[in-house]
Design a protein around this motif. Structure first.
Motif, PDB file in Angstrom:
ATOM      1  N   HIS A   1      35.420  40.102  39.013  1.00 59.36           N
ATOM      2  CA  HIS A   1      35.637  40.897  37.802  1.00 59.36           C
ATOM      3  C   HIS A   1      37.054  40.798  37.251  1.00 59.36           C
ATOM      4  O   HIS A   1      37.337  41.366  36.195  1.00 59.36           O
ATOM      5  CB  HIS A   1      35.287  42.363  38.075  1.00 59.36           C
ATOM      6  N   GLY A   2      37.956  40.136  37.962  1.00 54.70           N
ATOM      7  CA  GLY A   2      39.280  39.872  37.421  1.00 54.70           C
ATOM      8  C   GLY A   2      40.301  40.973  37.556  1.00 54.70           C
ATOM      9  O   GLY A   2      41.373  40.900  36.939  1.00 54.70           O
ATOM     10  N   TYR A   3      40.024  42.016  38.367  1.00 54.49           N
ATOM     11  CA  TYR A   3      40.992  43.102  38.546  1.00 54.49           C
ATOM     12  C   TYR A   3      41.958  42.729  39.669  1.00 54.49           C
ATOM     13  O   TYR A   3      41.546  42.436  40.796  1.00 54.49           O
ATOM     14  CB  TYR A   3      40.285  44.412  38.892  1.00 54.49           C
ATOM     15  N   LYS A   4      43.260  42.753  39.390  1.00 57.61           N
ATOM     16  CA  LYS A   4      44.251  42.303  40.359  1.00 57.61           C
ATOM     17  C   LYS A   4      44.900  43.454  41.132  1.00 57.61           C
ATOM     18  O   LYS A   4      45.280  43.285  42.287  1.00 57.61           O
ATOM     19  CB  LYS A   4      45.351  41.503  39.640  1.00 57.61           C
ATOM     20  N   THR A   5      45.077  44.601  40.496  1.00 55.89           N
ATOM     21  CA  THR A   5      45.741  45.731  41.138  1.00 55.89           C
ATOM     22  C   THR A   5      44.749  46.882  41.258  1.00 55.89           C
ATOM     23  O   THR A   5      44.288  47.412  40.238  1.00 55.89           O
ATOM     24  CB  THR A   5      46.971  46.183  40.326  1.00 55.89           C
TER      25      THR A   5
END
Length: 448
Positions: A173-177
């Motif tokens: 989903h591209g969430y890094k933090t």
């Protein structure tokens, strides 16, 4: 040369080590690039109804412990880390999978003070459900609400790394933090609050701590649950941290309260609505066990082999095991949860400090060890007779979990806070009861 002097190696030994190091270069490149290659080629794949991860090399590193200093690297691994065979450690050293300070070693290399010891583990992650991790809503101020399926842990832990909530959110989903606010057990499904920045996460955690967020669950329990609101306010304590075992303890437990209400029953099992007013670990599961209605597929609290015929109802503990019954079961060869520690020196995982609980802890330890041993024996066969073992590390190919083993029947259905409320769909095992939820579900009042 500093390394050679440190270990008193001759020049010929140094040349031999350099030759071995060059010979192992391709293998070392393979293990170093394993996780990067996995990311490039695609981490997840589905097979036979499960989400799987291709086995890969994972680097574990630790500085030498005081008791290791002066011993050979082979002795350290074969004596301290007993989750694998002596033959495995011999091969791992030869193949360059065990290093000191980034250098290939020999079996007789001596470990020195402050050395960095590295072990490249060929990692086999357990499969999880193919049910998608759902995004319920993303709030503009940095809050993500997700629907977690059972079988997926929140953070990388033990044998799980990529098959975890945080890694799936990052990779798929591209969430890094990510800062998870409420941490559901691996087997529990349902609503999770995830902060996308530390400030939002801290604010939500304060609201949880100060009881400004109401949690609502549904579960399926053993037996016919009584009608009407049932309140359990028995105090709970942790009996054994490493076993994740918690129990009602009127003397040493912490105050907690859970409200329950029957939604439906088929005469053998019941769907129950739960409102925990506090947030103790395993609170709903422990309170239901105390009431005599444990979650029907709960391996910890609905386990007659551990709790005896009473199944923990009313806090009744099983009788102490007789000495003849309590003979230790041979330890299974199981993957080390940290890749470096293993089952060391036969030490019991027992941090219960109350004499009355030692029988429960012992029973739980023996039951878990027996399950590991059964799984190991069932799935490990000698290669000459058709063994299912990994060609790279000789690890047994363990049986896949059954659908019932992928989750327990406990689902975080709805969370409500000041001015907001979010919920998920009911799980399949609770189908047909959703129409009853309106008559019992929590409605936040002005005082709350």
């Amino acid at each position: 040369m500093a390394r050679a002097k440190k270990h008193n190696l001759s020049e010929s030994c140094i040349d031999g080590i350099l030759d071995n190091k060059r010979a192992a270069k391709s293998a070392k490149t393979s293990k170093n690039d394993s996780e990067q290659h996995l990311r490039a080629e695609g981490i997840y794949y589905e097979e036979e109804g499960l989400q799987r991860i291709t086995p890969y090399y994972h680097k574990f590193a630790t500085h030498a412990k005081g008791r290791w200093v002066g011993r050979t690297i082979f002795e350290v691994f074969s004596k301290e880390f007993r989750d694998r065979s002596v033959e495995y450690y011999e091969a791992a050293i030869e193949q360059g999978l065990i290093e000191i300070n980034g250098e290939k070693v020999q079996k007789d290399t001596i470990v020195c003070n402050s050395d960095l010891v590295t072990h490249y583990i060929h990692r086999h992650e357990p499969p999880v459900t193919t049910q998608a991790l759902g995004i319920v809503e993303k709030i503009q101020d940095g809050l993500l609400l997700i629907d977690k399926p059972g079988s997926i842990p929140v953070h990388p832990t033990g044998r799980y790394n990529y098959n975890t909530v945080t890694k799936i959110l990052e990779i798929k989903h591209g969430y890094k933090t990510l800062f998870p606010v409420n941490r559901l057990d691996r087997l529990t499904s349902g609503l999770m609050l995830v902060g996308l920045n530390v400030d939002v996460a801290r604010r939500m955690e304060r609201d949880l701590t100060n009881h400004r967020i109401q949690k609502e669950y549904v579960c399926k329990v053993k037996g016919v649950f009584p009608e009407g609101k049932i309140v359990c306010d028995q105090p709970i304590r942790v009996v054994a941290h490493k076993l994740s075992l918690n129990c009602v303890d009127r003397e040493q437990g912490k105050p907690c309260l859970t409200e329950f209400e029957l939604l439906s029953t088929d005469g053998e099992q019941s769907i129950v609505y739960c409102r925990p007013k506090t947030g103790r670990t395993h609170q709903i599961r422990v309170h239901l066990q105390f009431l005599g209605f444990p979650i029907a597929n709960d391996p910890l609290y609905c386990n007659r082999e551990v709790w005896g015929d009473s199944m923990g109802k009313d806090g009744v503990l099983p009788p102490k095991k007789q000495s003849a019954e309590a003979q230790p079961i041979e330890e299974a060869v199981v993957a080390d949860t940290k890749g470096m520690s293993g089952k060391m020196n036969g030490k019991r995982d027992d941090d219960g400090d109350n004499e009355a609980w030692k029988s429960v802890v012992q029973r739980m330890e023996e039951w878990k060890t027996k399950q590991e041993l059964i799984e190991h024996i069932t799935n490990t066969v000698d290669p000459t007779t058709g063994a299912q073992v990994c060609e790279k590390c000789s690890s047994p190919v363990l049986a896949d979990p059954t659908p019932d083993e992928l989750c327990i029947w406990l689902h975080a259905w709805r969370y409500s806070g000041p001015g907001w409320s979010y919920e998920t769909s009911f799980p399949k095992w609770a189908d047909g009861t959703v129409e009853h939820i309106e008559r019992v579900k929590y409605q936040a009042g002005p005082s709350e």
